[in-house]
Scaffold this active site. Structure first.
Site, PDB file in Angstrom:
ATOM      1  CB  SER A   1     -48.185 -24.047   4.462  1.00 32.05           C
ATOM      2  OG  SER A   1     -48.595 -23.338   3.308  1.00 32.05           O
TER       3      SER A   1
ATOM      4  CE1 TYR B   1     -55.828 -17.635   9.988  1.00 30.38           C
ATOM      5  CE2 TYR B   1     -54.468 -17.711  11.955  1.00 30.38           C
ATOM      6  CZ  TYR B   1     -55.407 -17.071  11.173  1.00 30.38           C
ATOM      7  OH  TYR B   1     -55.921 -15.868  11.578  1.00 30.38           O
ATOM      8  CB  THR B   2     -49.811 -21.647  12.441  1.00 32.71           C
ATOM      9  OG1 THR B   2     -50.945 -20.919  12.904  1.00 32.71           O
ATOM     10  CG2 THR B   2     -48.613 -21.328  13.313  1.00 32.71           C
TER      11      THR B   2
ATOM     12  CB  VAL C   1     -46.627 -30.272   6.692  1.00 33.44           C
ATOM     13  CG1 VAL C   1     -46.332 -31.729   7.041  1.00 33.44           C
ATOM     14  CG2 VAL C   1     -47.547 -29.655   7.734  1.00 33.44           C
TER      15      VAL C   1
ATOM     16  CE  LYS D   1     -48.192 -31.843  11.615  1.00 35.99           C
ATOM     17  NZ  LYS D   1     -49.410 -31.934  12.462  1.00 35.99           N
TER      18      LYS D   1
ATOM     19  CG  ASP E   1     -59.351 -25.349  11.472  1.00 34.94           C
ATOM     20  OD1 ASP E   1     -60.358 -25.249  10.742  1.00 34.94           O
ATOM     21  OD2 ASP E   1     -58.202 -25.114  11.073  1.00 34.94           O
TER      22      ASP E   1
END
Length: 507
Positions: A160, A162-163, A166, A180, A292
């Site tokens: 996983s 920040y958000t 998986v 996801k 990112d």
């Protein structure tokens, strides 16, 4: 009698204690590790919608509604490929800033004025004004959906961020895919709930990042972008229309393991990356930058590098009035790009991607253990990208040139071959044992390397003091080069119709 009363009272207390404990422990979604009091938040009020430290409850609610509306409009903009309505205001923001920064309070003066009048903005009031939870992605069939993921097997948690979280699952016992979904224990949800105490709205805010990523996976079609297979909206955890994206499955990019592989495979990763960045610089949406940009945002599928995380991608180019506005800052180096006559920093998205490719990939993967005749060209590529002297067009052209030199064997023409020994060819024969180890090797218990031809295999054997023979296999690498086992002896030769053995007879 007194002892009996004491025993009954003790039994009641014990039953009450056990009942309370079981109720707490078996609440759906309960995680003992997430129940620890957070610093700066009074435990008695943490997560309570009635506790708003330092701010009015209505102001907090409207601020969250504004963020949801802004995120939704971004999703629609990418879906319809429209420029942002407030482009000038948005473009001056630092592009490195994450899409979700709930720690910083952002209440507009317009909202404050409306709050003072006691009126909530119609577009942000709770009464049916929030954007739709579901976004129609209009994906092309065939499409995987909720029915396909209801009976999955071999569920494995992959990780996983920040958000998102998986998972790897197997559909119909044949197709392995990645799922996801929003991570309820992730940074986005935890910070949002801590600040706004509205789990459903915080989920909606985070879920739009997955929607944005799905739209980009749909709009940006390239061999080095992960494939989107489908999605599913379903009710979960008392939240309606929770979203799960179904994508192609890849292996996590482990840089330490990658450094131990052959130069040929490491070069393939770099070539995949520049082909991807070339496409992003000229995509149908315009120049796309990966804000990112880290190795963990990529996976490997059948030896090819693919980007998997696009929720922080952006097509917005910074506006400028002079070159001083076009400043790119990195941890070890800074750059100033030219400001165009149109008032945009020229090629900023492209150059940001390229320098990140240099600092995360090229410096580690390109030069080391490369063929000696290719190293001057590889060093030039690394230096030019590290100084941003080249754009992505020149960079991809130079790496394609390296590929041509390597596949065609042209790089061997400048090498001086000093063959000291003669070798006897033994067709349809192999040496099963007598292995030795070398680095890098395609086989962990032997010395298995790729060569362009027999001449290069002889040269490799001459450079290995242990080598007394080698076996040509019928296997090839992604460039078409032949895999060869190098042996420390030839005492036991066996028939094998798919192999050819060469034994050193002199020297």
């Amino acid at each position: 009698m007194r002892r009996r009363k004491i025993a009954v009272a003790a039994g009641c207390c014990l039953s009450f204690f056990l009942g309370t404990l079981l109720n707490v422990l078996f609440i759906p979604g309960f995680d003992p590790h997430q129940q620890q009091p957070r610093r700066g938040v009074t435990p008695a009020f943490a997560g309570s919608p009635l506790y708003w430290p330092g701010e009015d409850r209505e102001s907090q609610r409207l601020e969250l509604a504004r963020q949801i509306r802004e995120r939704y409009e971004e999703v629609v903009r990418y879906q319809k490929h429209q420029a942002p309505a407030a482009a000038a205001r948005r473009l001056v923001r630092p592009l490195e800033r994450r899409l979700m920064d709930l720690a910083q309070q952002r209440t507009s003066s317009e909202q404050t004025l409306r709050l003072e009048k006691g009126k909530a903005p119609q577009a942000e009031s709770r009464g049916g004004s929030y954007p739709e939870a579901k976004v129609d992605l209009a994906l092309n069939p065939p499409l995987l959906g909720c029915r396909d993921i209801h009976n999955v097997t071999s569920l494995h948690y992959l990780g996983s961020g920040y958000t998102k979280a998986v998972y790897k699952v197997v559909l119909n016992r044949t197709l392995a895919v990645a799922l996801k979904s929003v991570d309820f224990g992730g940074h986005d949800i935890e910070n949002c709930v801590k600040q706004y105490a509205a789990l459903e709205d915080c989920y909606r805010l985070a879920s739009y990042k997955i929607v944005k990523e799905m739209i980009l996976l749909q709009r940006l079609q390239h061999a080095n972008i992960l494939q989107l297979y489908g999605y599913c909206y379903q009710d979960s955890n008392d939240i309606p229309d929770t979203l799960t994206a179904i994508t192609e499955l890849g292996s996590p990019l482990e840089m330490i393991q990658l450094l131990q592989t052959s130069w040929e495979d490491r070069f393939r990763i770099c070539l995949s990356l520049v082909r991807l960045l070339h496409y992003l610089a000229h995509s149908p949406l315009g120049s796309v930058t990966l804000l990112d940009f880290r190795p963990r945002q990529f996976v490997i599928v059948d030896g090819e590098l693919k980007v998997t995380d696009l929720d922080d991608a952006s097509i917005e180019e910074s506006s400028c009035t002079s070159n001083r506005d076009c400043f790119i800052e990195f941890p070890a180096k800074n750059f100033t790009l030219p400001c165009s006559v149109e008032g945009r920093c020229r090629n900023m998205n492209e150059k940001r991607n390229l320098y990140n490719a240099y600092r995360f990939f090229f410096t580690y993967l390109l030069p080391h253990s490369a063929p000696s005749s290719l190293r001057p060209l590889l060093d030039m590529i690394v230096n030019a990208t590290g100084e941003l002297h080249w754009g992505i067009d020149e960079t991809v052209a130079q790496l394609e040139k390296v590929l041509h030199l390597y596949k065609s064997g042209t790089y061997l023409q400048n090498a001086t071959r000093m063959l000291k020994a003669e070798y006897q060819q033994i067709p349809e024969a192999a040496i099963p044992d007598e292995n030795y180890r070398c680095w890098p090797s395609y086989h962990h218990k032997g010395c298995l390397l790729s060569v362009f031809d027999v001449g290069e295999a002889i040269e490799v054997c001459e450079n290995h003091s242990q080598c007394k023979a080698f076996v040509l296999t019928n296997q090839t690498t992604w460039t078409g080069r032949q895999l060869v086992f190098f042996k420390m002896g030839s005492n036991h030769i066996v028939p094998d119709p798919d192999k050819i053995t060469y034994v050193k007879v002199t020297g």
